[in-house]
Structure formats: structure tokens, C-alpha cells
Design an enzyme around this catalytic site. Structure first.
Site, PDB file in Angstrom:
ATOM      1  N   HIS A 114     -57.058 -36.440 -72.229  1.00  0.00           N
ATOM      2  CA  HIS A 114     -56.342 -35.164 -72.286  1.00  0.00           C
ATOM      3  C   HIS A 114     -56.234 -34.681 -73.730  1.00  0.00           C
ATOM      4  CE1 HIS A 114     -53.241 -38.072 -73.329  1.00  0.00           C
ATOM      5  NE2 HIS A 114     -52.529 -37.084 -73.840  1.00  0.00           N
ATOM      6  N   HIS A 265     -57.921 -37.271 -76.150  1.00  0.00           N
ATOM      7  CA  HIS A 265     -57.700 -38.702 -76.372  1.00  0.00           C
ATOM      8  C   HIS A 265     -57.252 -39.373 -75.089  1.00  0.00           C
ATOM      9  CE1 HIS A 265     -53.830 -36.718 -77.074  1.00  0.00           C
ATOM     10  NE2 HIS A 265     -53.247 -37.855 -76.734  1.00  0.00           N
ATOM     11  N   ARG A 282     -43.871 -39.566 -81.311  1.00  0.00           N
ATOM     12  CA  ARG A 282     -44.796 -38.445 -81.476  1.00  0.00           C
ATOM     13  C   ARG A 282     -44.093 -37.203 -81.994  1.00  0.00           C
ATOM     14  NH1 ARG A 282     -47.456 -35.185 -76.522  1.00  0.00           N
ATOM     15  NH2 ARG A 282     -45.633 -33.886 -76.981  1.00  0.00           N
TER      16      ARG A 282
END
Length: 310
Positions: A114, A265, A282
Site C-alpha cells: 500500500h 510498501h 509514525r
């Protein structure tokens, strides 16, 4: 290997794979970075598409500060998974929390190919992922070069896909959460659906890339379901060609940075049978609205723009 030297900063960039990926050494991301250093890091990101920094024991605030050098930092995710967190920009990638949220055993939010949150009309431009606790064995992340995947298509196929549009939504063609889970509730009550060009033009480099992934792309617009599936199967096979990928082994206190506009990725798929914990954090930079070869922009079907905070 390329070395950049300034009175205050010296760092090295070492390519990792043939199409994308480089390790950056000799820089401490906890320190303030001068404008020249930031410009060179950004240029390296545009060239290599994925940068990896080892030995960077940053805390949440320091990660957010480093992210801010590259643009406007967004909130952690369109779905606010941790509303009590004092760091609203941080998405915690904790295998234990994902298992509870999705109703399945998962070691990352999306252990399938994705580009981050492409269900949005303006997906994040750049993603930063910092490791806190990773297993001693397994748990690698793999990236693929969507520009290389497009560039190596035959010319007739390039012309064909340049005119296509595709629908992106959470789960793509095959939702990956258990019935009744929090993940399903989010997607059902707060849907995000966008029509994107199949071939996206990078806003800074002008490079063309295939902008479809199994994680979010649900169908090709304007063709039958059977035709859509065959086209997507072909394109998914192209973007996941190992020749266009780089696989990087995580270490604790490392940071991966990638250009989400021209890469996809895959989080680890080799941990489900192991009793280990994987925790990363993240942050993302506000993205632009994608533009196709024909100049047409993406169109939101459901959902608003995802803005940064700065």
C-alpha cells in the site's frame, strides 16, 4: 557513496538497492538542522525515495520536530485511534494494539502492499517511521518504486493505463479486518473514498508512477468488475516485482523516511506465528492532491482533505 560537508553538518548517503533506498549516516537527528542540510536531505529523498537512519534514539517530540523540516505535519491518522495521546501527530504502530483493533493477529497496520492512506483525496506526501522495539528476527519492511514499475511497462500499456482512473478505499478489494472490529466500525461510520489517476505525476520531479496498490485500490472506474479485476491483477503484479524493491532490516532507534507519492510498501508478513512484540511510531507530512498525465486531479467521493497542523 556521496558525502556532504558543511561547517556544522557532515553526513553520508549510501544507496542500498538498484532502484530505490539509501542509508544515511553521520548525522544526529536530535540536533537542529541548518537549511542547507535539510535541502540536501530532501534532495536525497527525491532521488532515492526511501532513506534509512540508524542509531537515532529520538522521543516523540524530537520525531515531530524532525518531521516538520519537510513540511506541515498532519495528525496521526484520519481515524483518531488514540484520542488521549498528548502527541496527536504520532500513530503508534504497536502489534498488540493492532491485534485488538482489527480482531486479527497483526504486526502492523497494513501488512500488505500500500501507499499510506491513499483513500484520502490528498494522501500524505512523506512518511516517517521510528522503531522503538523490534524483534531480533523478522519484521522487515519492503518498499517498491512505483516510478520504475511504470517506466518498464511496454509503451502501448503505458498509453492505456495513463487514461484510467481508480477508486481507493480502506481495504481495497478485500477488507482485512474481522466483523464487528473497531477497524470495521471506523470504515463503516467514517468512510473515505477517492477517485485517483492510475498514473500519477510527481509534483516535484515530474516522474510518472503507477498509483495503485492492493491495500487501497478497489476498482478501475468505467469497466466491468471482471475487467477491473484483470487490470488490477496485472498492475499489482507489476508494482510488486522484486526488481523494483528494497528490503530493510529494522533495528531499535532507527527511522525510515519515504516519499509516499512514488512508493508503496509492505509491512512484515513473517511474524504471525511468533510470540514477539513490534512497536514503531509514525508521522506524516500533508500531501497534495494527485494529478494524472492528462492534468486531471483526484476527486473525493467521500471524505475531506487531510490538513497539516503547522
Amino acid at each position: 557513496m556521496t558525502t556532504f560537508a558543511e561547517p556544522t553538518t557532515t553526513f553520508e548517503i549510501a544507496p542500498v538497492a538498484g532502484h530505490l533506498g539509501a542509508e544515511v549516516g553521520g548525522i544526529d537527528l536530535r540536533k537542529s538542522l541548518d537549511a542547507v542540510t535539510v535541502a540536501r536531505l530532501r534532495a536525497a529523498l527525491l532521488e532515492h525515495k526511501v532513506l534509512y537512519f540508524r542509531g537515532q534514539p529520538l522521543d516523540h517530540a524530537e520525531q515531530i520536530a524532525f518531521t516538520r523540516y519537510f513540511g506541515r505535519v498532519t495528525n496521526s491518522h484520519p481515524y483518531n485511534y488514540d484520542p488521549e495521546s498528548p502527541h496527536k501527530e504520532i500513530l503508534e504502530v504497536d502489534s498488540r494494539k493492532y491485534a485488538e483493533r482489527s480482531g486479527t493477529k497483526k504486526y502492523s497496520y497494513a501488512n500488505f502492499w500500500h501507499s499510506d492512506v491513499s483513500a484520502l483525496v490528498n494522501p500524505p506526501a512523506i512518511t516517517f517511521l521510528r522503531s522503538e522495539l523490534v524483534p531480533e528476527v523478522g519484521g522487515d519492511t519492503t518498499w517498491t518504486d512505483l516510478g520504475a514499475a511504470y517506466a518498464n511497462l511496454p509503451v502501448p500499456l503505458k498509453k492505456f493505463v495513463e487514461g484510467l482512473r481508480a477508486e481507493h478505499r480502506f481495504g481495497g478489494r478485500t477488507p482485512r479486518w474481522a466483523s464487528g472490529s473497531r477497524s470495521e466500525q471506523h470504515v463503516t461510520t467514517e468512510p473515505y473514498i477517492t477517485e485517483h489517476p492510475v498514473v500519477r505525476v510527481h509534483p516535484e520531479t515530474g516522474e510518472r508512477g503507477l498509483f495503485v496498490t492492493p491495500g487501497f485500490t478497489s476498482r478501475i472506474i468505467g469497466v466491468s468488475p471482471r475487467q477491473s479485476d484483470r487490470i488490477l491483477d496485472l498492475l499489482f503484479d507489476e508494482i510488486t516485482n522484486p526488481a523494483y524493491t528494497v528490503r530493510i532490516r529494522w533495528e531499535n532507534d532507527s527511522i525510515g523516511v519515504w516519499d509516499n507519492r512514488i512508493t508503496a510498501h509492505q509491512a512484515p508478513t513473517d511474524l504471525d506465528h511468533l510470540d514477539v512484540v513490534r512497536v514503531l511510531h509514525r508521522t506524516t507530512i500533508e500531501g497534495d492532491v494527485p494529478v494524472g498525465v492528462d492534468g486531471r486531479t483526484s476527486v473525493s467521493v467521500v471524505g475531506e482533505l487531510f490538513y497539516g497542523n503547522d
